[in-house]
Structure formats: C-alpha cells, structure tokens
Design a protein around this motif. Structure first.
Motif, mmCIF file in Angstrom:
data_model
loop_
_atom_site.group_PDB
_atom_site.id
_atom_site.type_symbol
_atom_site.label_atom_id
_atom_site.label_comp_id
_atom_site.label_asym_id
_atom_site.label_seq_id
_atom_site.Cartn_x
_atom_site.Cartn_y
_atom_site.Cartn_z
ATOM 1 N N ARG A 210 0.625 -1.158 0.027
ATOM 2 C CA ARG A 210 0.087 -0.068 -0.136
ATOM 3 C C ARG A 210 0.856 1.062 0.080
ATOM 4 N N ASP A 379 -6.127 3.992 -2.628
ATOM 5 C CA ASP A 379 -5.626 2.905 -2.540
ATOM 6 C C ASP A 379 -6.187 1.973 -3.731
ATOM 7 N N ALA A 438 -3.062 -3.824 0.995
ATOM 8 C CA ALA A 438 -3.125 -3.408 1.992
ATOM 9 C C ALA A 438 -2.907 -4.282 3.275
#
Length: 575
Positions: A210, A379, A438
């Motif tokens: 991430r 993201d 993530a």
C-alpha cells in the motif's frame, strides 16, 4: 503451454531433482542437476530407484537466493471451477527447496541468508495464485494460451521461469501463475442455467504494498493495477465486461511515518506528463477509449492529487480520455449511499457506448467492448470496488437480456438468490484485492454484500483500519522485500554477502520508546498513588505527562526511522 494442471512427483537424490507427471502415458522426466543447475529431459528408467519421492502439484520455477538456487513447488491445490472448458485451480501451499544438500558452505557471518528464503516463502504462502493458462488473458485474447504468448503483465512467476522459457520442451512441467481473484458460479434465473465468473488479474509491474508503491514508474506502469473481468456463458455463447483499476497515474508517494494517514507527496523533480502519457497510451492500445473515474476526496490532503490528475488530462488533450471526478466520501456521507446513482447516471451513456464483448455459440464475434472504465481512489480498493460492482451489474443486466436469460422488464435486483450470490462474489473480490495490497480485507463490503451501509459494517471498517495501520507501519517492509525477491526486482548475488537486510538502528529506535513507556507508566502511578498534597501530585503528573508527550512527539517527528521499511530495493525505485 498446452498442459493441464495435473499431479507430479518430485524425486530427489543427492545429485539431482527429477520431476515427472503422474500420467501413465508420459515418459519424459525433467532432471535438474543440483550442482550445475542444468535442466534436461530424461526418461523414467533413468531415475534411480533410491530417489526419495514426494507428490507435488506443479513447479512454479527456480530462484537464486543468498544460499544458492532454490526450487519453488506447489504442494497443495484446490479446484475453483471450470472456465471456457479449462479447469481453474488455486494454489494453496508451496515449498521452497534448496539445491544445496547441506548448509556447511555458509559462514558464521551469513546468518541473514535464511531470511531471503523466509521472505520468498512468506510471499507465496500469503498470495492467491492461480496456476492455469486461460486466466492469462481476458476473453478477447483467450486464444493465446501458451507461456511465451501470455500477457506478461499478469505472469507473476515470470522471473522464476526464466530458465525454462528458452527450452520449449520443458514447458510441460511449469505453470504461469496469475495473482488476484477468481470465482466461478453456476447460476439459474427463470429455469435458465448459466455460468457467471469474476476474474481479477493483478499486474506484476510496479507491484508492491500500500504505502510503499504508489503512482507510476518511468514506463507508465501503475501501482496496484488490476484488470477485472466479468464473464457470462450461456448455451455456448460467451460475454465479458472488462474494467481496470490503478493508482493515480503520475509520480507521487505516501511513505508511512507512524501517522494514521501520511500526507501524499507529488514529485517536483520529474516530467509527470511523459509517464502519464505512456500509461494512457498503453491503456488505449489494450482497451480502447478510457474513462478515468477518480473517486478521491476533493478537499484536504487528497485535493492536490485530484487537481493534478484533472490538469494532466487537460494538458494531454487526448480525445480518447475522459476524466470524471466524483468525491465518494462527500456524496455518500451520513450513510447516503443511494447517491452513488448520481455517478452511474453520469456514465450511463458512455457505458452503453462502450458495450461489452459477445461471441455466439459458433464462435462469431457479435460485439466488441470499445473502451473501459479506469477507476481509482487512494488505494484503488474500497471505494473503487463498490463502483466497479455497480458498473458490472449494469453491464450484466444488458448481457443477460441479450443472451435470453432475462426477459424484457426483468431486473437482476429482483432475482433474490442470484443477487445475493452476485454481491457476495464482488465483496470477496474486494477482500482479496485489499489483502494483497493493504494487508486486510476491504472496507465498505457491508454495502457490497447487502446493498446498504450498516453500523456493524462501520465497526468492522474501524477494526480493519487499525490492522492496516499496524501492518502498513510495522510489517509491510518485509512484505515489499518478499515481493521484490519473487518478481526479480532485487537480484541476489551469492558472491556478495554484504546484504542490505542488515539494517542497524540508531539510538532513537530503542531509547525514545523506552523513555515514553517509563514516563507514561510513572504518570499513571502518580495518579493512582497520590502524594502528600494535591499540588505535589499535580506536579509529578505534569512532569511525567509532559515527558511522555514530548517523547511521543519526537517519535512522530522521526516517524520514518521507526517503521518497517523495505531494505532490498532502493528508495527512489519505490517513490
């Protein structure tokens, strides 16, 4: 590579590895010399009877680490389903096997060599790999199923296969693997049975985690780039709808520094428009016209990114690219998720114009998809997946009507069983993509699964956010190193034992946290064990409280010194 995902046997002797297919009709055996690393074909009769035998499911390739060459094998698999007549498997377990017979060749000064193997094994164990050829292309390119013809963006073990590519006779023993997600469902609406699939293919270019991999590289490859395809099969006819996601396509970074949300930084030293153009030129060649859906906030720390994206599309002046900014959080604040319809209405005409790919039972192409939606948030995970699932449902409505599954006037939303399956599949896709980038499942999946936002969903989002915070700051450097090892972004040199994994910390790393813990503990003790006077107690509490706060402030000020940063690839490559 025209093989099927069958079972193999790995037979090991002190001198060689032998890999043979568990098929009575197969006589060829792959022999790998454990000293010279030479790979040749032999026959079963040449395999020593004394060889130690173990079953394996496939060979991912070979890799050079500090301690020498390693064999990476798949040891456990699970069938996901059948796609276009091909079985689709998910690799569940792996083994990383050293060519060396002992560790006596290592010196006392080389203990960190084990971490290379540990990082590699961690990466393959925590990754959803699908070792099967049909997944290497979307439906429009599915005819090209061989390793040397595969879409190299999605071949994650390409580095491990480098020794095999030059020897076509060895292709039957290895598998290109796709990293991402797939679900294959048999569905029924009004008595009509059809196959429905969602496939997400993660690009191996500019791959990473991430906060350490954002934006694009000099070739225009975007971080967290994923091609997602929805496939329908009914009565021999096949239809697909393709979307993409990827990091905002210019040079920016967001390095972790112990703060909950690090401030994004746009590079001031590079030509953004050059990389930006490279990115969209490749997207137009691959997919046709582009609609960039930017879902980030249009205020606060995300605002400069939105403005820069808008300006670059304007400056590029390419009529094949349309930019749409939609402030997801603002529009859907206070649980107003029905306002997503605003965006769907904005793009409805463009989506109808793009269409989808459709081929009939005779193989005749009836429709082609003329463009794609390229969605992103910060993201490219949570907000992005919500929008992609809604666009995919709208396309599916049209596909099922055209194929005769739905009657005119029937709506997907009214088909209770299918609607539930549809929402859960897209939520599972969101979780898979989020875990890969993530470290946790996706946020906002309560809306994807149920069609509405819930208070329990908000609590789960808070929990996942805390887990993300910990992983992004204290374990993602290790994950990034493992990905760089696996993809060959870092080349291990056996002759160079000065490994960058040795990362001594300065005095701040231990001293400041210890001082902060002691000061905070003393502050609590002073509150619980009051002094002789109120003023004395207050003085002690203020002293230790101030010491704790100042030390905490210093830790935040030097935040980058405390996070787990990657050690194998230079910082400028990550930025």
């Amino acid at each position: 590579m025209a093989n099927t995902f069958q079972s193999f046997s790995l037979r090991t002797t002190p001198e060689k590895f032998y890999i043979e297919a568990c098929d009575d009709g197969s006589v060829d055996v792959l022999a790998i010399d454990r000293v010279s690393t030479e790979m040749t074909l032999t026959v079963r009769q040449d395999v020593p009877a004394s060889a130690e035998t173990r079953p394996i499911c496939g060979l991912m390739g070979t890799i050079r680490l500090v301690a020498g060459m390693y064999l990476v094998v798949i040891t456990k698999k699970r069938k996901v389903g059948d796609l276009l007549g091909h079985a689709v498997w998910k690799a569940l377990d792996f083994d990383v096997i050293s060519y060396k017979k002992t560790i006596l060749h290592l010196t006392d000064n080389q203990p960190l060599c084990y971490r290379f193997a540990a990082e590699l094994e961690m990466d393959v164990l925590l990754t959803q790999f699908y070792p099967t050829s049909p997944l290497l292309h979307n439906l429009t390119g599915i005819l090209y199923l061989f390793l040397f013809q595969a879409d190299q963006r999605f071949v994650w073990n390409g580095h491990l296969l480098r020794e095999f590519i030059a020897q076509p006779e060895l292709h039957m023993f290895v598998f290109p693997v796709v990293h991402g997600f797939i679900t294959v469902k048999s569905s029924c609406i009004s008595g009509k049975v059809f196959e429905w699939s969602v496939i997400s293919r993660r690009s191996c270019f500019r791959a990473g985690v991430r906060y350490y991999v954002r934006g694009i590289d000099s070739e225009g490859h975007a971080a967290n780039y994923v091609e997602t395809e929805q496939v329908v099969q009914y009565n021999g006819a096949k239809a697909s709808f393709v979307q993409t996601r990827g990091s905002i396509p210019f040079y920016w970074s967001q390095r972790p520094n112990l703060r909950y949300k690090p401030k994004p930084q746009i590079s001031k030293t590079v030509n953004h428009l050059d990389g930006f153009q490279r990115h969209f030129d490749s997207q137009i060649i691959l997919y046709g016209r582009q609609v960039a859906l930017n879902l980030i906030n249009q205020k606060g720390s995300e605002k400069p990114l939105e403005l820069a994206f808008d300006n670059m599309v304007t400056n590029l002046g390419n009529g094949l690219i349309k930019y749409i900014a939609f402030d997801f959080h603002k529009e859907c604040s206070h649980m107003r998720w029905h306002r997503l319809q605003i965006l769907l209405d904005m793009v409805a005409e463009m989506q109808d114009d793009f269409g989808y790919f459709l081929v009939d039972a005779d193989g005749k192409v009836l429709l082609n998809q003329e463009g794609t939606f390229r969605s992103n948030c910060m993201d490219c995970l949570d907000r992005t997946n919500v929008i992609q699932s809604l666009l995919a449902r709208r396309s599916l409505q049209s596909q099922l009507q055209r194929m005769g599954v739905l009657h005119i006037g029937q709506r997907i939303e009214e088909q209770t069983d299918f609607e539930k399956m549809y929402k859960n599949a897209w939520a599972d896709n969101a979780d898979a993509c989020a875990k890969q980038y993530a470290g946790t499942g996706a946020l906002k999946t309560d809306f994807t699964r149920t069609g509405k936002r819930t208070h329990w969903g908000l609590l789960m989002d808070g929990w996942n956010s805390m887990i993300r915070y910990y992983k992004n700051n204290f374990s993602d450097g290790f994950r990034q190193d493992s990905i760089d090892l696996f993809l060959g972004n870092y080349a291990v040199d056996e002759a160079d034992w000065t490994t960058p994994l040795r990362d001594p910390k300065d005095w701040k790393f231990l001293t400041l946290p210890i001082i902060m813990v002691v000061a905070f503990s003393m502050c609590i003790i002073c509150l619980l064990m009051a002094g002789d006077t109120w003023a004395e107690t207050l003085a002690y509490v203020l002293f230790w409280g101030t010491a704790s706060a100042v030390t905490g402030g210093l830790i935040l000020f030097y935040g980058r010194d405390f996070v787990d940063a990657p050690k194998l690839v230079q910082k400028e490559k990550l930025d």
